[in-house]
Design a protein around this motif. Sequence first.
Motif, PDB file in Angstrom:
ATOM      1  N   GLU A  27       0.863  -1.261   0.057  1.00 25.82           N
ATOM      2  CA  GLU A  27      -0.034  -0.083   0.025  1.00 25.82           C
ATOM      3  C   GLU A  27       0.916   1.194   0.147  1.00 25.82           C
ATOM      4  N   GLN A  28       1.860   1.163   0.706  1.00 23.62           N
ATOM      5  CA  GLN A  28       3.070   2.341   0.750  1.00 23.62           C
ATOM      6  C   GLN A  28       3.598   2.696  -0.325  1.00 23.62           C
ATOM      7  N   PHE A  29       4.403   1.584  -0.799  1.00 18.86           N
ATOM      8  CA  PHE A  29       5.247   1.694  -1.746  1.00 18.86           C
ATOM      9  C   PHE A  29       4.841   0.995  -3.238  1.00 18.86           C
ATOM     10  N   SER A  30       3.598   0.464  -3.185  1.00 16.68           N
ATOM     11  CA  SER A  30       3.388  -0.389  -4.636  1.00 16.68           C
ATOM     12  C   SER A  30       4.177  -1.194  -5.002  1.00 16.68           C
ATOM     13  N   LEU A  61      13.265  -9.607   8.581  1.00 18.76           N
ATOM     14  CA  LEU A  61      13.411  -9.673   6.902  1.00 18.76           C
ATOM     15  C   LEU A  61      12.623  -8.781   6.460  1.00 18.76           C
ATOM     16  N   LEU A  62      11.166  -8.848   6.639  1.00 22.50           N
ATOM     17  CA  LEU A  62      10.529  -7.847   5.978  1.00 22.50           C
ATOM     18  C   LEU A  62      10.623  -6.475   6.338  1.00 22.50           C
ATOM     19  N   HIS A  63      10.860  -6.272   7.710  1.00 22.87           N
ATOM     20  CA  HIS A  63      11.223  -5.028   8.273  1.00 22.87           C
ATOM     21  C   HIS A  63      12.341  -4.205   7.721  1.00 22.87           C
ATOM     22  N   LEU A  64      13.439  -5.121   7.453  1.00 18.45           N
ATOM     23  CA  LEU A  64      14.675  -4.736   6.439  1.00 18.45           C
ATOM     24  C   LEU A  64      14.141  -4.372   5.227  1.00 18.45           C
ATOM     25  N   LEU A 102      13.136   0.225   1.300  1.00 20.64           N
ATOM     26  CA  LEU A 102      12.278   0.892   0.336  1.00 20.64           C
ATOM     27  C   LEU A 102      12.216   2.416   0.542  1.00 20.64           C
ATOM     28  N   GLY A 103      12.311   2.341   2.167  1.00 23.57           N
ATOM     29  CA  GLY A 103      12.105   4.116   2.693  1.00 23.57           C
ATOM     30  C   GLY A 103      13.139   4.607   2.522  1.00 23.57           C
ATOM     31  N   GLU A 104      14.498   4.268   2.588  1.00 24.71           N
ATOM     32  CA  GLU A 104      15.695   5.089   2.801  1.00 24.71           C
ATOM     33  C   GLU A 104      16.680   4.771   1.693  1.00 24.71           C
ATOM     34  N   LYS A 105      16.322   3.741   0.957  1.00 26.94           N
ATOM     35  CA  LYS A 105      17.154   3.328  -0.481  1.00 26.94           C
ATOM     36  C   LYS A 105      18.717   3.354  -0.212  1.00 26.94           C
ATOM     37  N   ARG A 106      18.980   2.798   0.495  1.00 23.35           N
ATOM     38  CA  ARG A 106      20.494   2.454   1.008  1.00 23.35           C
ATOM     39  C   ARG A 106      20.827   1.240   1.092  1.00 23.35           C
ATOM     40  N   SER A 107      22.189   0.979   0.819  1.00 23.57           N
ATOM     41  CA  SER A 107      22.594  -0.441   1.112  1.00 23.57           C
ATOM     42  C   SER A 107      22.614  -0.847   2.585  1.00 23.57           C
ATOM     43  N   MET A 108      22.269  -2.149   2.760  1.00 19.44           N
ATOM     44  CA  MET A 108      22.288  -2.695   4.214  1.00 19.44           C
ATOM     45  C   MET A 108      23.202  -3.996   4.239  1.00 19.44           C
ATOM     46  N   VAL A 109      23.745  -4.264   5.698  1.00 20.13           N
ATOM     47  CA  VAL A 109      24.419  -5.411   5.915  1.00 20.13           C
ATOM     48  C   VAL A 109      23.765  -6.361   6.902  1.00 20.13           C
ATOM     49  N   LEU A 110      23.947  -7.449   7.058  1.00 20.24           N
ATOM     50  CA  LEU A 110      23.421  -8.319   8.044  1.00 20.24           C
ATOM     51  C   LEU A 110      24.636  -9.008   8.647  1.00 20.24           C
ATOM     52  N   PHE A 151      18.320  -7.239  -2.228  1.00 18.19           N
ATOM     53  CA  PHE A 151      17.214  -7.079  -2.048  1.00 18.19           C
ATOM     54  C   PHE A 151      16.327  -7.489  -3.346  1.00 18.19           C
ATOM     55  N   LYS A 152      15.346  -8.276  -3.177  1.00 22.38           N
ATOM     56  CA  LYS A 152      14.310  -8.824  -4.352  1.00 22.38           C
ATOM     57  C   LYS A 152      13.158  -8.080  -4.311  1.00 22.38           C
ATOM     58  N   VAL A 153      12.771  -6.774  -5.172  1.00 21.10           N
ATOM     59  CA  VAL A 153      11.897  -6.178  -5.095  1.00 21.10           C
ATOM     60  C   VAL A 153      10.714  -6.566  -6.228  1.00 21.10           C
ATOM     61  N   SER A 154       9.624  -6.904  -5.670  1.00 25.31           N
ATOM     62  CA  SER A 154       8.648  -7.306  -6.555  1.00 25.31           C
ATOM     63  C   SER A 154       7.239  -6.194  -6.520  1.00 25.31           C
ATOM     64  N   SER A 155       6.880  -5.747  -7.561  1.00 23.55           N
ATOM     65  CA  SER A 155       5.781  -4.923  -7.788  1.00 23.55           C
ATOM     66  C   SER A 155       4.346  -5.805  -7.397  1.00 23.55           C
ATOM     67  N   GLY A 156       4.387  -6.917  -7.809  1.00 26.76           N
ATOM     68  CA  GLY A 156       3.311  -7.774  -7.580  1.00 26.76           C
ATOM     69  C   GLY A 156       2.277  -7.642  -8.491  1.00 26.76           C
ATOM     70  N   LYS A 157       2.406  -6.807  -9.618  1.00 25.41           N
ATOM     71  CA  LYS A 157       1.397  -6.462 -10.499  1.00 25.41           C
ATOM     72  C   LYS A 157       1.388  -7.595 -11.354  1.00 25.41           C
ATOM     73  N   VAL A 158       0.168  -7.754 -11.887  1.00 24.50           N
ATOM     74  CA  VAL A 158      -0.383  -8.918 -12.823  1.00 24.50           C
ATOM     75  C   VAL A 158      -0.525  -8.368 -14.124  1.00 24.50           C
ATOM     76  N   ALA A 159       0.309  -8.624 -15.129  1.00 22.74           N
ATOM     77  CA  ALA A 159       0.442  -8.027 -16.426  1.00 22.74           C
ATOM     78  C   ALA A 159      -0.916  -8.722 -17.279  1.00 22.74           C
TER      79      ALA A 159
END
Length: 465
Positions: free
Chosen positions: A343-346, A420-423, A428-436, A457-465
């Motif tokens: 909802e926040q980032f699509s 992991l979802l929190h990360l 998505l909010g900070e747009k910077r690299s992270m380490v674990l 990070f694997k980013v998925s829009s979830g859109k159905v073409a």
Amino acid sequence: MSPKPRKSVAALSGPKSSPARSTRSKSKPDSDIAEHDDSPKSSSGRLTRSRAKAIEQVGNRTVEESAGVSSNKKKRRIEEETAGESPATGAPEGHGTLASRPLPPTHPPPTPRVRKSSCIVRLEVARLQKLTLRRDKKDDPSTAAALPTPSDKNMVLGMSRSIVRVSSPPSEGKLISPRTGFVISWDGATKRAMIVTLSTYFKKKPHEPQPELWVHLPDKSIVQGRLIFVNRHYSLAILEITSDLPLQVPTFGSAAKYGQEILALSRDENMSLVARRGAITWSDGSLMWRNHYMFLDCDVPEGGEGGPVVDYCGSIIAVVYRDGPCAAIISISIIHALYEMWEQFSCVARPVFDMDLKSVELASFSLREELSLKHNIEGGFIVEHIANDSALENLGVRRGDVIFFEDKCGTMLPEIEDYLLHLGRRYLGEKRSMVLKLEVHDIEGTCKETITLPLEFKVSSGKVA
């Protein structure tokens, strides 16, 4: 000519009767009959043929007169009753008081038998069968056992407008197997709702059009569902529908917990709510780098995939991922994180973490004792499998190692998935690299080392073409 002498009255009356005659007259054997009829008397007083005929005629006349009198009395009685009736007697039904209405006849006259066509007979039989089935409708034994008290039934009844069934229309063939879904958003003004359900591979090929999906509502009406979001990693989908039936957003809990008593709800092919009572087992398991599954000790019937798992307060705490014995579930905290991120980032982001883990706390007692005595390990996660040539493998992580997360993000696998979802949301909010950072223990040797994993990070829009 001299006139004839006049006869005396005594002479006209006839000869005097003899003593025997007088005696008979006194006894009057026929006198009663003679007094009640007008037939001529024979001179001798005997019952002659002509006199018997006359008596018969008099008797018939008497019967007819008696019948006439009875008929006249009946007519007079009917006229009196008619005259005494109130003018409102013939008023239309519904007027006057309840007590003034006429009573129905005790034995109504039989209706004439009319031969009906076979079609009408079949319709009447079908209607009676439906009425009988509705009157005799009972829960299946497992649902009856799961909802023994009125409070249990009231709690599930309060969720009736939140649970639906999803299927593919006959024109699409068996594109998906029927499954359950629930409302996650409802707008009463636009009559639009968002439905969460379990997804499978809806599209056979990328170039094929979006499949048509049916959503069966609680009142057994069917509306078309539009697929607007799919996540392959969690096998979850969101459908948008328009419903004239007001739907309801259920209450959501925070997260599922091990050992928690639950009710697994779904809808069967007749759109009846089905319930199974059980508990979340103290066991975990992972498959293909998916560490978020929890398991039930009860059997979820076919079609229960995507159905809600609720606690005894009626709050949804999980979703059924796989039906059948020892059904697998996904905690509602994961679904909330996905939905809010979308909802926040699509889109949805998750770190690439190609390992299958197992919680040490849920391991067998003998293994825990060995880890405690030999390696002083009381918690952490055992590496069950690791992807070949992955970043973790290149950093030295091997199967059988025990790892600890430096951020102290939890001791159970669903908690690790939430972390992991929190990360991903932070990314998505900070747009910077992270380490674990991970602490790795080699239980086959004595090596212990802290490694730093650069997160991809694997980013998925979830859109159905």
